[in-house]
Design an enzyme around this catalytic site. Structure first.
Site, short mmCIF file in Angstrom:
data_model
loop_
_atom_site.label_atom_id
_atom_site.label_comp_id
_atom_site.label_asym_id
_atom_site.label_seq_id
_atom_site.Cartn_x
_atom_site.Cartn_y
_atom_site.Cartn_z
N TRP A 24 10.91 3.29 -43.82
CA TRP A 24 11.20 3.13 -45.25
C TRP A 24 9.93 3.13 -46.09
O TRP A 24 9.99 3.04 -47.31
CB TRP A 24 12.01 1.84 -45.49
CG TRP A 24 11.42 0.64 -44.83
CD1 TRP A 24 10.48 -0.17 -45.35
CD2 TRP A 24 11.72 0.16 -43.52
NE1 TRP A 24 10.16 -1.15 -44.44
CE2 TRP A 24 10.92 -0.98 -43.31
CE3 TRP A 24 12.59 0.56 -42.50
CZ2 TRP A 24 10.95 -1.71 -42.13
CZ3 TRP A 24 12.63 -0.16 -41.32
CH2 TRP A 24 11.82 -1.29 -41.15
N GLU A 37 15.74 -3.04 -47.30
CA GLU A 37 15.47 -4.42 -47.69
C GLU A 37 16.64 -5.35 -47.37
O GLU A 37 16.44 -6.51 -47.05
CB GLU A 37 15.10 -4.49 -49.18
CG GLU A 37 13.73 -3.90 -49.48
CD GLU A 37 12.59 -4.60 -48.73
OE1 GLU A 37 12.69 -5.80 -48.44
OE2 GLU A 37 11.59 -3.93 -48.41
N GLN A 42 17.60 -10.03 -42.79
CA GLN A 42 18.26 -10.80 -41.74
C GLN A 42 17.67 -10.57 -40.37
O GLN A 42 18.12 -11.17 -39.41
CB GLN A 42 19.74 -10.48 -41.73
CG GLN A 42 20.05 -9.05 -41.47
CD GLN A 42 21.39 -8.71 -42.08
OE1 GLN A 42 21.67 -9.05 -43.21
NE2 GLN A 42 22.23 -8.08 -41.30
N THR A 43 16.69 -9.70 -40.27
CA THR A 43 16.13 -9.49 -38.95
C THR A 43 14.70 -8.98 -39.06
O THR A 43 14.20 -8.75 -40.16
CB THR A 43 17.03 -8.53 -38.13
OG1 THR A 43 16.56 -8.53 -36.79
CG2 THR A 43 16.98 -7.12 -38.66
N GLY A 81 24.58 -8.66 -37.82
CA GLY A 81 25.05 -9.95 -38.34
C GLY A 81 25.22 -9.92 -39.85
O GLY A 81 24.94 -8.91 -40.50
N TYR A 120 16.04 -11.63 -54.48
CA TYR A 120 15.19 -10.93 -53.51
C TYR A 120 15.42 -9.42 -53.56
O TYR A 120 14.48 -8.64 -53.74
CB TYR A 120 15.42 -11.46 -52.08
CG TYR A 120 14.59 -10.65 -51.12
CD1 TYR A 120 13.24 -10.96 -50.92
CD2 TYR A 120 15.10 -9.51 -50.49
CE1 TYR A 120 12.45 -10.18 -50.10
CE2 TYR A 120 14.31 -8.72 -49.67
CZ TYR A 120 12.99 -9.06 -49.48
OH TYR A 120 12.19 -8.28 -48.70
N ASP A 138 10.14 -13.97 -49.91
CA ASP A 138 10.97 -14.12 -48.70
C ASP A 138 10.26 -15.16 -47.82
O ASP A 138 9.27 -15.77 -48.25
CB ASP A 138 11.19 -12.78 -47.99
CG ASP A 138 9.94 -12.27 -47.29
OD1 ASP A 138 8.84 -12.82 -47.53
OD2 ASP A 138 10.06 -11.33 -46.48
N CYS A 191 -0.25 -14.22 -40.60
CA CYS A 191 0.03 -15.60 -41.02
C CYS A 191 1.38 -16.00 -40.44
O CYS A 191 2.32 -16.33 -41.15
CB CYS A 191 0.03 -15.66 -42.56
SG CYS A 191 -0.04 -17.31 -43.24
N CYS A 198 -5.59 -16.76 -37.82
CA CYS A 198 -6.48 -16.89 -38.98
C CYS A 198 -7.75 -16.06 -38.82
O CYS A 198 -8.33 -15.63 -39.83
CB CYS A 198 -6.82 -18.35 -39.23
SG CYS A 198 -5.34 -19.33 -39.53
N CYS A 201 -7.42 -12.91 -40.67
CA CYS A 201 -6.86 -12.97 -42.02
C CYS A 201 -7.90 -12.66 -43.10
O CYS A 201 -8.96 -13.27 -43.13
CB CYS A 201 -6.25 -14.34 -42.27
SG CYS A 201 -5.47 -14.44 -43.89
N CYS A 207 -8.05 -19.75 -48.18
CA CYS A 207 -6.81 -20.39 -47.72
C CYS A 207 -7.08 -21.86 -47.49
O CYS A 207 -7.83 -22.25 -46.59
CB CYS A 207 -6.32 -19.73 -46.43
SG CYS A 207 -4.86 -20.57 -45.78
N1 ADE Z 1 10.29 -7.61 -44.87
C1 ADE Z 1 11.11 -7.33 -45.87
N2 ADE Z 1 10.78 -6.21 -46.49
C2 ADE Z 1 9.69 -5.75 -45.86
C3 ADE Z 1 8.88 -4.62 -46.03
N3 ADE Z 1 9.15 -3.74 -46.99
N4 ADE Z 1 7.84 -4.47 -45.21
C4 ADE Z 1 7.62 -5.40 -44.26
N5 ADE Z 1 8.33 -6.45 -44.03
C5 ADE Z 1 9.38 -6.64 -44.82
#
Ligand code: ADE
Length: 353
Positions: A24, A37, A42-43, A81, A120, A138, A191, A198, A201, A207
Site C-alpha cells: 500500500w 488502513e 486489527q493486525t 477478525g 483514525y 494508533d 520503539c 533504543c 532509534c 526521548c
Molecule cells: N499501521 C497502520 N498503518 C500503517 C502504515 N501505513 N504503515 C505502517 N504501519 C501501519
C-alpha cells in the site's frame, strides 16, 4: 513556511532509510489506502499483507466492493477478525458510489459520515492518500510519543490530548504521509512495546523515557489477564458432508458460519453442554460422541478453549436458510471464524477419516 523541528527531520531521514516496501506504499489510490488502513487497525503488517493483496485483486476499486455480495467480502476478510469492519467497508462503498461518484471524498467531514470512518481511518486517509495535515494516533504512535514525553500510565486514549499537541507541533507542512507512517513504522520496528531497540532509534537524544531508563515501563505494561471461555463444538456428518449454521446478524462474529455448539455453563460437563446445545439449537438428541480435538484460540479479550466432538444425532438436522449440509469444497463459500477452520482441517484430514 515553518522549518522542520529536529524531531521531524530525524524521523523523516530514518524513514527514508528504513521504511518497509509495503504494497500500500506503492500507491496513492485513496481506496487502496483506506482498505489497508482498516486491515492494519486489527493486525500486524505481516499478517495484513496477504489479506490486502487478495482483497485488492478481487476488489480493485470501490465499485467492485459495492457490487460484491457481503458473503464474498466476509469470506475474503475471513481470519482477520472484527467482521463488522468488512461490513462497514461494504456499506461505505455503496454510499461512495451513490453519493460521491465512486471516489472517496477528500473532505474530512464528508469522510466522517461514512460507516467505519472514525478519527483514525479518517486521519489516515486524509494524510496518507490526500497529503493533508491530519494527525493519526494508533497504538504505535501513542507508545512512541508517551516515551518521548515521559507520559506515565497505561497506553490509553486518556493521553491523546497531549499526544495530539505534540504531533501538531512537529507535523511538517509537506510529507505528511511520510511523517504519519514514519511514526507508526518507528513504533513497529524500533520503539517496540516489550523490547524497545533504543540503540537504533533516531530520537533517543530527545526521548525522555530513554534518558530516564524508563522505556520498558512506559507505557505501563498491560497485565490484564484474558478471560477464559470454554465451549463445545459438534461436528455432525452425513457421508462427505458436515452440518454448519450461520451465527446471528448481531454480536460477536456476526453472520459468519460455524459448527453447532456453544459455551459450557458453570458446573456443566462437556458432554452435558453438547447435549443441551444440540437440543436448544437444533432440536436433536445426542446419540453417540467421539472426541475430535481440543484447540485454544486467542481473541483480544478472550482465550477460548474449544472442545470439538464427532456427534451422531437423532433426528438428522434439517437444512434451511441458516443451516446447511456442505462438502469440503462447498465450505470455501462460507466465511467461518478462524478457530473453525482448524477444526475443518482435522475433520477432513485427521485420523478419523
Ligand atoms: N499501521 C497502520 N498503518 C500503517 C502504515 N501505513 N504503515 C505502517 N504501519 C501501519
Amino acid at each position: 513556511m515553518t522549518r522542520q523541528t529536529a524531531f521531524t527531520s530525524n524521523l523523516l531521514l530514518w524513514y527514508r532509510k528504513n521504511a518497509r516496501d509495503l504494497p500500500w506504499r506503492q500507491t496513492s489510490d485513496p481506496y487502496k489506502i483506506w482498505i489497508s488502513e482498516v486491515m492494519l487497525q486489527q493486525t500486524t503488517v505481516t499478517a495484513a499483507t496477504p489479506y490486502y493483496q487478495r482483497w485488492i485483486k478481487l476488489f480493485p476499486d470501490v465499485q467492485s466492493v459495492a457490487r460484491a455480495p457481503l458473503q464474498k467480502l466476509l469470506h475474503t476478510w475471513q481470519g482477520l477478525g472484527y467482521y463488522q469492519r468488512a461490513k462497514n467497508i461494504h456499506r461505505a462503498a455503496k454510499l461512495i458510489v451513490e453519493n460521491f461518484e465512486g471516489q472517496l471524498p477528500s473532505a474530512p467531514d464528508q469522510l466522517r459520515t461514512l460507516p467505519g470512518f472514525g478519527p483514525y481511518t479518517t486521519g489516515a486517509v486524509m494524510s496518507i492518500a490526500f497529503g493533508k495535515r491530519h494527525p493519526i494516533v494508533d497504538a504505535n504512535v501513542r507508545r512512541v510519543v508517551m516515551r518521548i514525553l515521559l507520559i506515565h500510565g497505561k497506553a490509553t486514549s486518556a493521553h491523546d490530548c497531549r499526544i495530539l499537541n505534540f504531533l501538531e507541533e512537529h507535523m511538517p507542512h509537506k510529507n505528511i504521509s511520510s511523517f504519519n507512517q514514519a511514526l507508526m513504522e518507528l513504533g513497529a520496528l524500533v520503539c517496540r512495546s516489550r523490547t524497545p531497540q533504543c540503540q537504533l532509534c533516531p530520537e533517543r537524544k530527545i526521548c525522555q523515557a530513554y534518558q530516564h531508563g524508563k522505556e520498558e515501563i512506559i507505557p505501563t505494561p498491560q497485565t490484564k489477564p484474558l478471560e477464559d471461555v470454554h465451549a463445545v463444538i459438534a461436528v455432525i456428518r452425513r457421508g462427505q458432508k458436515v452440518f454448519i449454521q450461520q451465527r446471528p446478524e448481531k454480536g460477536l462474529l456476526a453472520g459468519l458460519w460455524e459448527f453447532p455448539g456453544g459455551k459450557i455453563d458453570p458446573g456443566e460437563t462437556k458432554l452435558g453442554a453438547l447435549k443441551r446445545e444440540l437440543r436448544e439449537e437444533l432440536f436433536v438428541d445426542l446419540k453417540s460422541v467421539q472426541h475430535l480435538l481440543d484447540i485454544r484460540h486467542f481473541y483480544t479479550k478472550y482465550r477460548v478453549h474449544l472442545s470439538a466432538w464427532n456427534c451422531v444425532v437423532n433426528p438428522e438436522p434439517r437444512a434451511d436458510e441458516k443451516h446447511r449440509w456442505v462438502t469440503r469444497a462447498q465450505l470455501k463459500q462460507y466465511p467461518m471464524p478462524a478457530a473453525n477452520l482448524r477444526i475443518i482441517e482435522q475433520v477432513f484430514t485427521g485420523p478419523q477419516r
